[in-house]
Design an enzyme around this catalytic site. Structure first.
Site, PDB file in Angstrom:
ATOM      1  N   ASP A 290       0.885  -1.336   0.057  1.00 27.28           N
ATOM      2  CA  ASP A 290      -0.138  -0.082  -0.135  1.00 27.28           C
ATOM      3  C   ASP A 290       0.845   1.262  -0.067  1.00 27.28           C
ATOM      4  O   ASP A 290       2.068   1.092   0.054  1.00 27.28           O
ATOM      5  CB  ASP A 290      -0.969   0.018   1.120  1.00 27.28           C
ATOM      6  CG  ASP A 290      -2.343   0.514   1.049  1.00 27.28           C
ATOM      7  OD1 ASP A 290      -2.487   1.465  -0.023  1.00 27.28           O
ATOM      8  OD2 ASP A 290      -3.271   0.339   1.726  1.00 27.28           O
TER       9      ASP A 290
ATOM     10  N   TRP B 168      -8.048  12.377  -2.672  1.00 24.39           N
ATOM     11  CA  TRP B 168      -7.068  12.133  -1.404  1.00 24.39           C
ATOM     12  C   TRP B 168      -6.744  13.665  -1.148  1.00 24.39           C
ATOM     13  O   TRP B 168      -6.263  13.884  -0.053  1.00 24.39           O
ATOM     14  CB  TRP B 168      -6.081  11.297  -1.766  1.00 24.39           C
ATOM     15  CG  TRP B 168      -6.430   9.950  -1.701  1.00 24.39           C
ATOM     16  CD1 TRP B 168      -7.330   9.133  -2.659  1.00 24.39           C
ATOM     17  CD2 TRP B 168      -6.057   8.832  -0.665  1.00 24.39           C
ATOM     18  NE1 TRP B 168      -7.292   7.926  -2.543  1.00 24.39           N
ATOM     19  CE2 TRP B 168      -6.538   7.602  -1.242  1.00 24.39           C
ATOM     20  CE3 TRP B 168      -5.322   8.917   0.299  1.00 24.39           C
ATOM     21  CZ2 TRP B 168      -6.467   6.523  -0.485  1.00 24.39           C
ATOM     22  CZ3 TRP B 168      -4.759   7.773   1.029  1.00 24.39           C
ATOM     23  CH2 TRP B 168      -5.651   6.484   0.557  1.00 24.39           C
ATOM     24  N   GLY B 169      -6.960  14.494  -2.126  1.00 24.72           N
ATOM     25  CA  GLY B 169      -6.245  15.904  -1.892  1.00 24.72           C
ATOM     26  C   GLY B 169      -5.651  16.195  -3.158  1.00 24.72           C
ATOM     27  O   GLY B 169      -5.578  15.637  -4.130  1.00 24.72           O
TER      28      GLY B 169
ATOM     29  N   GLU C  54       1.241  14.587  -9.934  1.00 26.46           N
ATOM     30  CA  GLU C  54       0.965  13.531 -10.669  1.00 26.46           C
ATOM     31  C   GLU C  54       1.849  12.387 -10.369  1.00 26.46           C
ATOM     32  O   GLU C  54       1.399  11.043 -10.351  1.00 26.46           O
ATOM     33  CB  GLU C  54       1.214  13.923 -12.382  1.00 26.46           C
ATOM     34  CG  GLU C  54       0.790  12.682 -13.313  1.00 26.46           C
ATOM     35  CD  GLU C  54       1.313  13.224 -14.793  1.00 26.46           C
ATOM     36  OE1 GLU C  54       0.663  12.319 -15.469  1.00 26.46           O
ATOM     37  OE2 GLU C  54       1.738  13.930 -14.851  1.00 26.46           O
ATOM     38  N   GLU C  55       2.943  12.388 -10.108  1.00 24.76           N
ATOM     39  CA  GLU C  55       3.718  11.474  -9.721  1.00 24.76           C
ATOM     40  C   GLU C  55       3.540  10.550  -8.666  1.00 24.76           C
ATOM     41  O   GLU C  55       4.045   9.530  -8.350  1.00 24.76           O
ATOM     42  CB  GLU C  55       5.280  12.028  -9.886  1.00 24.76           C
ATOM     43  CG  GLU C  55       5.963  12.494 -11.211  1.00 24.76           C
ATOM     44  CD  GLU C  55       5.670  13.831 -11.556  1.00 24.76           C
ATOM     45  OE1 GLU C  55       4.898  14.498 -10.711  1.00 24.76           O
ATOM     46  OE2 GLU C  55       5.704  14.315 -12.553  1.00 24.76           O
TER      47      GLU C  55
ATOM     48  N   ASP D  67      -9.736   3.450  -4.330  1.00 29.51           N
ATOM     49  CA  ASP D  67     -10.613   2.080  -3.778  1.00 29.51           C
ATOM     50  C   ASP D  67     -11.936   2.174  -4.926  1.00 29.51           C
ATOM     51  O   ASP D  67     -12.526   3.315  -5.016  1.00 29.51           O
ATOM     52  CB  ASP D  67     -10.936   2.231  -2.418  1.00 29.51           C
ATOM     53  CG  ASP D  67      -9.701   1.790  -1.536  1.00 29.51           C
ATOM     54  OD1 ASP D  67      -8.717   1.632  -1.989  1.00 29.51           O
ATOM     55  OD2 ASP D  67      -9.693   1.900  -0.456  1.00 29.51           O
TER      56      ASP D  67
END
Length: 396
Positions: free
Chosen positions: A143, A187-188, A192-193, A215
């Protein structure tokens, strides 16, 4: 693409999963409080309900297996001492004894209490890779919750973990599911990376699969619109998929918020995407209709076609769409998708799908009906439904 620095690409003889792997994961169905007993019961159910025979053979522990103190004083990972009083090795042995494989979870970032539950960063990649191999796990999901909390670069972190995993002290081959779920704006605001939508640029060289979006939903609340969202994100880079490495749109979700029709559509889409088929639901509680969808031989054959070509859309995006997937034997898998709220009759022409000829046989994967056609593929498709066909030239 060039191999990531320091990591040699797999040779053909080392491909761990030539076609998409399949199995079950604790995350949606059991949450974070699963135990040795509940995992054993699901392993039993995979076998008794025919899912193992259909290829769903990985029993995957997600986040939550670790102890409240994730490491011993010596620095080794340890399982929750209450729920896994014997540690993880006896559970792995039980899973293997059923003819199944075992998967486990960690994070590419350093453990940060309050931000994430477990992390292998901070100098523990090789230690943890060696531990997973010593416990005889067959797959690991890595993760990026700790990783994003620590503001790491995913490519750098995951490449270092991949190197450790391949160089584990036991020499054990372990499937690497790269799982960066970070997306903007979900997520905020991240560059991009650091997002999942960038993983395709480096992951094929270091992992067997990589998540392509956030998800697919929340525990117990998987919505059809989010399944479509994840499929669309996953479809952006079909060129990244191939034998041994797969785009991963997240888990299959029968009975977690969708109707049977909607779940059949998810299964159809994941089959067309050559995606890993990991079931998120509690196998012990699934109705037979869900099991039948999961084990449908035609859908599974399309998913596991050895060419591992990912479907592309033919024609415009819209409420109704046609998707086509080239199969290893020259046939085509065709999906007629109805995203809308009312039933519609959808039609495609074989000539538009890259097929030449005057007569074709059409096999409907879900009804098993075989028909012959002069080149028109048509079906009445219910709202939120999909018709899945295998199309071949007719032999006379």
């Amino acid at each position: 693409a060039a191999p990531a620095a320091g990591v040699a690409p797999e040779s053909a003889s080392e491909v761990l999963s030539p076609t998409p792997y399949a199995g079950w994961n604790t995350y949606f169905g059991l949450g974070g409080n699963f135990s040795e007993q509940s995992v054993r019961e699901v392993a039993d159910a995979l076998v008794s309900r025919g899912l193992a025979e259909a290829g769903y053979d990985i029993v995957w522990l997600d986040g939550g297996w670790q102890d409240p103190e994730p490491r011993t004083a010596a620095g080794d990972l340890q399982a929750d001492r209450t729920r896994f009083p014997n540690g993880l090795k006896p559970l792995v042995d039980y899973i293997h004894g059923k003819g199944l494989r075992a998967g486990i979870y960690t994070d590419a970032g350093p453990y940060i209490p309050g931000k994430c539950g477990l992390g292998s960063g901070g100098g523990n990649y090789q230690r943890d890779a060696d531990q997973f191999a010593a416990w005889e796990f067959d797959a690991v999901k890595v993760d990026f919750l700790c990783g994003i909390a620590a503001d790491l670069d995913p490519k750098t972190a995951f490449t270092e973990f991949a190197r450790a995993l391949r160089g584990n002290a036991s020499g054990r081959q372990i499937i690497f599911n790269l799982c960066n779920p970070v997306t903007s704006p979900d997520w905020g605001d991240y560059p991009e990376e650091q997002q999942s939508t960038y993983s395709w640029t480096y992951a094929p060289e270091i992992a067997q699969s990589w998540r392509t979006y956030t998800d697919v939903g929340f525990v117990g609340d998987i919505k059809f619109k989010d399944v479509l969202r994840n499929y669309d994100a996953n479809a952006r880079h079909p060129e990244a998929a191939g034998p041994g490495h797969f785009n991963d749109p997240d888990y299959l979700a029968p009975e977690l918020g969708m109707s049977d029709e909607e779940f059949r559509t998810q299964m159809s889409l994941w089959a067309m995407a050559a995606a890993p088929l990991i079931v998120g639901s509690d196998i012990r509680k699934l109705g037979q209709a869900s099991v039948d969808i999961l084990t449908d031989a035609d859908a599974l054959a399309i998913n596991r076609d050895p060419a591992v070509v990912q479907a592309v859309r033919v024609g415009p995006a819209g409420t109704t769409e046609t998707w086509v997937k080239r199969l290893a034997n020259g046939e085509r898998a065709v999906l007629l998708l109805n995203r809308g709220e009312t039933s519609k009759t959808l039609t495609a022409q074989a000539s538009a799908l890259g097929l030449s000829g005057s007569r074709f046989t059409l096999k409907n994967a879900w009804t098993d009906q075989v028909t012959e056609s002069a080149g028109t593929i048509s079906a009445a498709v219910p709202a939120h439904g999909a018709a899945l066909f295998r199309v071949a030239k007719a032999h006379r």
